[in-house]
Write an enzyme that holds these catalytic residues in place. Structure first.
Site, PDB file in Angstrom:
ATOM      1  N   GLY A  59       0.892  -1.253  -0.057  1.00 21.66           N
ATOM      2  CA  GLY A  59      -0.126   0.105  -0.025  1.00 21.66           C
ATOM      3  C   GLY A  59       0.854   1.218  -0.047  1.00 21.66           C
ATOM      4  O   GLY A  59       2.171   1.166   0.272  1.00 21.66           O
ATOM      5  N   CYS A  86       5.583  -5.770   1.562  1.00 17.08           N
ATOM      6  CA  CYS A  86       5.705  -4.492   1.397  1.00 17.08           C
ATOM      7  C   CYS A  86       5.069  -3.705   2.711  1.00 17.08           C
ATOM      8  O   CYS A  86       5.509  -3.892   3.737  1.00 17.08           O
ATOM      9  CB  CYS A  86       5.304  -3.901   0.303  1.00 17.08           C
ATOM     10  SG  CYS A  86       5.946  -2.100  -0.053  1.00 17.08           S
ATOM     11  N   TYR A  87       4.092  -2.926   2.430  1.00 16.69           N
ATOM     12  CA  TYR A  87       3.305  -2.387   3.674  1.00 16.69           C
ATOM     13  C   TYR A  87       2.672  -3.508   4.764  1.00 16.69           C
ATOM     14  O   TYR A  87       2.801  -3.124   5.700  1.00 16.69           O
ATOM     15  CB  TYR A  87       2.181  -1.506   2.971  1.00 16.69           C
ATOM     16  CG  TYR A  87       1.451  -0.818   4.017  1.00 16.69           C
ATOM     17  CD1 TYR A  87       1.845   0.687   4.351  1.00 16.69           C
ATOM     18  CD2 TYR A  87       0.016  -1.267   4.724  1.00 16.69           C
ATOM     19  CE1 TYR A  87       0.999   1.393   5.352  1.00 16.69           C
ATOM     20  CE2 TYR A  87      -0.425  -0.485   5.670  1.00 16.69           C
ATOM     21  CZ  TYR A  87       0.153   0.971   6.062  1.00 16.69           C
ATOM     22  OH  TYR A  87      -0.563   1.457   7.024  1.00 16.69           O
ATOM     23  N   HIS A 173       8.121  -7.451  -3.399  1.00 17.87           N
ATOM     24  CA  HIS A 173       6.590  -8.122  -4.066  1.00 17.87           C
ATOM     25  C   HIS A 173       7.060  -9.380  -4.805  1.00 17.87           C
ATOM     26  O   HIS A 173       7.123  -9.247  -5.965  1.00 17.87           O
ATOM     27  CB  HIS A 173       6.024  -6.816  -4.962  1.00 17.87           C
ATOM     28  CG  HIS A 173       5.881  -5.693  -4.307  1.00 17.87           C
ATOM     29  ND1 HIS A 173       4.554  -5.337  -3.888  1.00 17.87           N
ATOM     30  CD2 HIS A 173       6.306  -4.345  -4.148  1.00 17.87           C
ATOM     31  CE1 HIS A 173       4.296  -4.349  -3.287  1.00 17.87           C
ATOM     32  NE2 HIS A 173       5.531  -3.775  -3.548  1.00 17.87           N
ATOM     33  N   GLU A 175       4.428 -11.012  -5.876  1.00 18.76           N
ATOM     34  CA  GLU A 175       3.346 -11.092  -6.725  1.00 18.76           C
ATOM     35  C   GLU A 175       3.742 -10.746  -8.198  1.00 18.76           C
ATOM     36  O   GLU A 175       3.409 -10.769  -9.175  1.00 18.76           O
ATOM     37  CB  GLU A 175       2.056 -10.542  -6.106  1.00 18.76           C
ATOM     38  CG  GLU A 175       2.008  -8.971  -6.229  1.00 18.76           C
ATOM     39  CD  GLU A 175       2.669  -8.379  -5.035  1.00 18.76           C
ATOM     40  OE1 GLU A 175       3.600  -8.920  -4.548  1.00 18.76           O
ATOM     41  OE2 GLU A 175       2.424  -7.211  -4.649  1.00 18.76           O
ATOM     42  N   ASP A 231     -19.561 -11.863 -21.134  1.00 26.53           N
ATOM     43  CA  ASP A 231     -20.116 -11.870 -19.646  1.00 26.53           C
ATOM     44  C   ASP A 231     -21.634 -12.474 -19.846  1.00 26.53           C
ATOM     45  O   ASP A 231     -21.724 -13.445 -19.086  1.00 26.53           O
ATOM     46  CB  ASP A 231     -20.108 -10.555 -18.654  1.00 26.53           C
ATOM     47  CG  ASP A 231     -18.678 -10.023 -18.839  1.00 26.53           C
ATOM     48  OD1 ASP A 231     -17.923 -10.681 -19.113  1.00 26.53           O
ATOM     49  OD2 ASP A 231     -18.579  -8.803 -18.313  1.00 26.53           O
ATOM     50  N   LYS A 374     -11.881 -11.110 -15.667  1.00 24.05           N
ATOM     51  CA  LYS A 374     -12.280 -11.244 -16.946  1.00 24.05           C
ATOM     52  C   LYS A 374     -11.717 -12.744 -17.596  1.00 24.05           C
ATOM     53  O   LYS A 374     -12.451 -13.207 -18.233  1.00 24.05           O
ATOM     54  CB  LYS A 374     -11.998 -10.099 -17.702  1.00 24.05           C
ATOM     55  CG  LYS A 374     -12.494 -10.144 -19.071  1.00 24.05           C
ATOM     56  CD  LYS A 374     -13.723  -9.491 -19.016  1.00 24.05           C
ATOM     57  CE  LYS A 374     -14.501  -9.286 -20.436  1.00 24.05           C
ATOM     58  NZ  LYS A 374     -15.649  -8.459 -20.273  1.00 24.05           N
TER      59      LYS A 374
END
Ligand code: XMP
Length: 529
Positions: A59, A86-87, A173, A175, A231, A374
Site C-alpha cells: 500500500g 511491503c506495507y 513484491h 506477486e 459476460d 475477465k
C-alpha cells in the site's frame, strides 16, 4: 452467492495496493481460491469467512501517518498463517512491537536479495536472487520472536518470519513477475506452510457454480438480458447448464450490432445450446427513436433507456420469473468500492440499483460471475463449450455502432459501417491470429486489443475508374490496451493497413477513402462518441 462455497479460501487484505488484484490472481493461478477484502476487516468477520490463509497486500501509505490503513491486530493471533508484502510487512512489524523507519533513500525496481540463515518461506529459492522493490519506509527492528531471513544492500529487513506464530513477510513484491522466485515463494506458502491443495480448477468450479444456481433458483424461472458479449453469454451458458429451460434469454436487437452478430447469438444459443431465446427485432423502433438525433450523449441516453423498456416488456409477459441473471464480474464489484467486510454473503453491489425496474416489477438478482476476473470468465466460457469467437470477443459498447457513426444514424450509414467494419475485423482478426501463432500470447505486445471502423459525417472527393466520386471516408481505430483506461494506437504493419484500405474502398459502396486514427487515450477516447 460466492464462488468459494466448499473451496479453501485465501483472504487478501487490501491496503490500497497497486498490486492487490494481482495477488489474488497469482493465488488463483495456483488453483487456490482467493478473495480481496478491506484491510480493516474485524478479526471476527475474517474468521466468519473461514480463510485457510491471509495475505496482507502492499500500500502507498506510511504506517505512522495519521490516516494510515490499519489492521485488526487480533488477526495475528488466529493461528491462521499470515503473509505480508511491503506495507503488509511494515504493518505486521508495527502492530507486533517492531519498528518501521523512514529511510533516506527509497528502493524502487529490481534489487539483489541475499538470504540470512534458515527460512521456511524462502527455503526453495537461491541464496542470492532478484526481487522487485517499491518502498521508502522499511522495518528497522523486527518484533520479538521474529528472525530476519533476507536483506538487500539498502534494506536490512527484506524478509522476516516467525514460524511458531505462522507469520511471514517480505519487503519486496513476490506477486510481481520481476521477482524471479516470487511464484515459488507463493507456492511454498500455500502448499508447504498452509497445507492447501490446488483444487480450484475450472472443471470443479463449473460443477460448483451449477450446484449453487440450482439450489438458489429451485423451480423458479430466470430471465437474462443477452447481449452476445462475453459476460452475459457465459452467464447464459452457466445458468442454462444449471436449470435448463427454466432460463429464458432476451436478446434485444437494436439494429446497431456488428455484421454477423445476431446470427452468431442465434446459432450458439438456439442451435448449439437450445436455450429458450426471445430475439426482439427492435431495429425499426430504434431507427425511429434515433431519427434526427446527432448529440452523442442524447444517442446514448435514448438507446440505454429504450433497452430496459424493451427488455421489461418481454420479461413481464412471462409467468413465474423470480430471478434476473446478470454478468457482473469481480472488477465491477471491486471498482464500485461498495464492498463490505464480512465475507461471502455481505458483498454489496451498488450497481444493482442501476437496473431501472419499472414500477411494481422486481426480480432477485443472480450474479454467478461476481467473483471472477475477465480471463477466468473466458476460461469458464470455454469450459462450458462456448465458441472462441464469443469468448474472446473484443469489448463492444452497449449503444453499438450508433456511437461510431458521427451525426445522425441512418439505415444507409449503418449499412456502410457494418460492411467496412466486417472487412476491418476480418483483416485484423487474421493479423492477430498470425501473431498468436508466432508468440503463443493472445495479447502480445504488438497485437491489437480493440479495433473497429468509424464513419465520420463528412464526404470527400476521389476518383474511381474514370469517375469523380464524392463519398464517405472510413476511419480505422485499432488500439493496444489492457484495461481501456489508457490506450495507444496500434503500430500496425503498413501492408496490413494497406489491405484494409484497398479492400474497404473496393468492397464497400459509398466509401472512397480510409484514414487511420493515430491518437492515444488520453487525450482521445477509444470510441469516437
Ligand atoms: P472510451 O471510448 O471511453 O471507451 O475510451 C473505453 C472502453 O469502453 C467501451 N465503451 C463502452 N462499453 N457501454 C459499454 O459497455 C458503453 O456505453 C461504452 N462506451 C465505451 C469502449 O468500447 C472501450 O472498450
Amino acid at each position: 452467492m460466492t464462488a468459494k462455497a466448499s473451496q479453501q479460501l485465501v483472504a487478501v487484505l487490501d491496503f490500497g495496493a497497486q498490486y492487490g488484484q494481482l495477488i489474488a490472481r497469482r493465488v488463483r493461478d495456483l488453483h487456490v481460491y482467493s478473495e480481496i477484502v478491506p484491510c480493516d476487516i474485524a478479526a471476527a468477520d475474517l474468521v466468519a469467512m473461514d480463510p485457510s490463509a491471509i495475505i496482507l497486500s502492499g500500500g502507498p501509505a506510511s504506517v505512522y501517518a495519521p490516516d494510515a490503513p490499519d489492521v485488526d491486530p487480533a488477526i495475528f493471533d488466529l493461528g491462521i498463517p499470515v503473509l505480508g508484502f511491503c506495507y503488509g510487512q511494515q504493518i505486521m512489524a508495527a502492530r507486533l512491537g517492531g519498528k518501521v523507519g523512514h529511510t533516506s533513500k527509497g528502493e524502487y525496481g529490481p534489487a539483489t536479495l541475499a538470504r540470512d540463515g534458515a527460512s521456511m518461506l524462502l527455503a526453495d529459492t537461491p541464496s542470492e536472487q532478484t526481487v522487485w522493490m517499491s518502498h521508502r519506509d522499511a522495518v528497522t527492528k523486527v518484533p520479538e520472536g521474529f528472525m530476519v531471513t533476507a536483506h538487500t544492500d539498502t534494506c536490512p529487513v527484506a524478509a522476516m518470519e516467525c514460524p511458531r506464530r505462522r507469520l511471514y513477510a517480505t519487503q519486496f513484491h513476490p506477486e510481481v513477475r520481476h521477482t524471479a522466485y516470487g511464484n515459488k515463494m507463493l507456492e511454498t506458502f500455500l502448499f508447504g506452510i498452509c497445507g492447501l491443495e490446488p483444487t480450484w480448477t475450472m472443471e470443479n468450479l463449473v460443477d460448483e457454480l451449477v450446484g449453487n444456481i440450482r439450489s438458489q433458483v429451485g423451480s423458479s424461472r430466470v430471465i437474462l438480458a443477452l447481449s452476445g458479449g462475453v459476460d452475459s453469454s457465459v452467464v447464459a451458458a452457466l445458468v442454462h447448464r444449471a436449470v435448463g429451460s427454466q432460463l429464458t434469454c432476451v436478446f434485444v436487437n437494436h439494429g446497431m450490432l456488428r455484421k454477423g452478430e445476431p446470427e452468431l447469438v442465434e446459432q450458439v444459443f438456439c442451435h448449439q445450446f437450445d436455450v429458450p431465446l426471445i430475439h426482439v427485432r427492435a431495429e425499426e423502433r430504434y431507427a425511429q427513436l434515433l431519427a434526427g438525433v446527432t448529440d452523442p450523449e442524447e444517442k446514448r441516453r435514448r438507446i440505454g433507456t429504450e433497452f430496459w423498456k424493451v427488455f421489461f416488456e418481454e420479461a413481464t409477459k412471462l409467468d413465474g420469473v423470480e430471478y434476473l441473471a446478470q454478468g457482473t464480474i469481480y472488477p465491477d464489484i471491486i471498482e464500485s468500492g461498495a464492498r463490505k467486510t464480512g465475507g461471502k454473503a455481505s458483498t454489496i453491489k451498488s450497481h444493482h440499483n442501476l437496473i431501472p425496474f419499472p414500477e411494481g416489477v422486481h426480480f432477485d438478482l443472480i450474479e454467478p460471475l461476481d467473483h471472477f476476473f475477465k480471463d477466468e470468465v473466458r476460461e469458464l466460457g470455454l469450459a462450458l463449450g462456448l465458441p472462441e469467437a464469443m469468448v474472446y470477443r473484443q469489448p463492444f459498447p452497449g449503444p453499438g455502432l450508433a456511437i461510431r457513426i458521427i451525426g445522425e444514424v441512418t439505415p444507409q450509414k449503418l449499412d456502410i459501417l457494418k460492411n467496412a467494419d466486417a472487412i476491418l475485423r476480418e483483416e485484423l482478426d487474421a493479423y492477430n491470429a498470425r501473431l498468436f501463432e508466432q508468440t503463443g500470447e493472445r495479447n502480445s505486445e504488438h497485437s491489437c486489443w480493440q479495433y473497429f471502423a468509424v464513419l465520420p459525417d463528412i464526404r470527400s472527393v476521389g476518383v474511381m475508374g474514370d469517375e469523380r466520386t464524392y463519398a464517405r471516408p472510413i476511419i480505422v481505430r485499432a488500439v493496444e490496451s489492457s484495461d481501456a483506461m489508457t490506450a495507444d494506437w496500434a503500430k500496425l504493419p503498413y501492408e496490413v493497413l494497406g489491405s484494409i484500405s484497398s479492400r474497404i474502398v473496393a468492397e464497400v459502396a459509398g466509401v472512397n477513402r480510409v484514414a487511420y486514427d493515430i491518437t492515444p487515450k488520453p487525450p482521445a477516447t477509444i470510441e469516437w462518441e
